[in-house]
Motif scaffolding. Structure first.
Motif, PDB file in Angstrom:
ATOM      1  N   TRP A 106       0.858  -1.173   0.000  1.00 32.93           N
ATOM      2  CA  TRP A 106       0.000   0.000   0.000  1.00 32.93           C
ATOM      3  C   TRP A 106       0.892   1.219   0.000  1.00 32.93           C
ATOM      4  N   LYS A 133      -0.686   5.379  -6.457  1.00 30.85           N
ATOM      5  CA  LYS A 133      -1.270   6.616  -5.930  1.00 30.85           C
ATOM      6  C   LYS A 133      -0.735   6.915  -4.522  1.00 30.85           C
ATOM      7  N   SER A 136      -2.424   6.272  -0.621  1.00 28.93           N
ATOM      8  CA  SER A 136      -3.547   5.351  -0.733  1.00 28.93           C
ATOM      9  C   SER A 136      -3.376   4.169   0.217  1.00 28.93           C
ATOM     10  N   ASP A 137      -4.468   3.807   0.875  1.00 27.97           N
ATOM     11  CA  ASP A 137      -4.464   2.628   1.744  1.00 27.97           C
ATOM     12  C   ASP A 137      -4.997   1.393   1.020  1.00 27.97           C
ATOM     13  N   GLU A 138      -5.264   1.537  -0.267  1.00 25.49           N
ATOM     14  CA  GLU A 138      -5.753   0.416  -1.070  1.00 25.49           C
ATOM     15  C   GLU A 138      -4.613  -0.560  -1.340  1.00 25.49           C
TER      16      GLU A 138
END
Length: 170
Positions: A106, A133, A136-138
């Motif tokens: 991440w 990105k 981002s924590d995705e």
């Protein structure tokens, strides 16, 4: 009459100067709360420390070599390239895991976009997550089992024609 013109000119000048100052300061005044909380002061930013080199191989030929920091334990892997405002294009970070398995990274607290290069136990590139990105924590998963991961500046893979199927050594 002349006195009124002078006052009017000063008022216009003041409005112009205030407008210019607001325009110049806008990027700093409009920072989101998340961006502000996730930013580390530049004075506290970690500095790069060369711990090794990664060489990219194409068709059995040495292709490109970069300097790397090595993240080989859980704490170092968890921190990665967080809090760095900049890294040169000639450096990166090599993550070494104990075994080859699906990996997911991440961009939490990472302010610069990165290319994340996933590499299997045979040191063959299995997938590349390009231009990730910031903040981002995705999760950004590998597309298969990976034992090594190389993080570099976003666009590095494209600029250097690094592709899945290429290999690395370190």
């Amino acid at each position: 009459m002349r006195n009124r013109q002078s006052i009017f000119a000063y008022i216009l000048l003041g409005v112009f100067l205030l407008g210019g100052a607001a325009y110049l300061l806008a990027p700093y005044l409009n920072k989101s709360k998340v961006e502000t909380e996730n930013s580390a002061p530049a004075a506290n930013a970690p500095t790069f420390v060369k711990e090794g080199e990664v060489t990219f191989w194409k068709n059995g030929q040495k292709y490109k070599t970069i300097d790397v920091e090595i993240a080989e334990n859980e704490n170092e892997r968890a921190k990665g390239l967080m809090y760095r405002p900049y890294i040169p294009d000639s450096v990166g970070m090599l993550f070494i895991f104990e075994k080859s398995e699906p990996q997911s990274f991440w961009m939490h607290n990472t302010s610069i976009p990165l290319d994340i290069i996933y590499v299997d136990e045979n040191k063959k590139i299995i997938s590349i997550a390009a231009n990730t990105k910031p903040y981002s924590d995705e999760g950004i998963p590998s597309l298969g089992n990976a034992q090594y991961v190389v993080e570099v500046n976003a666009g590095f893979s494209e600029r250097n024609n690094i592709k899945t199927g290429d290999a690395i050594s370190f």
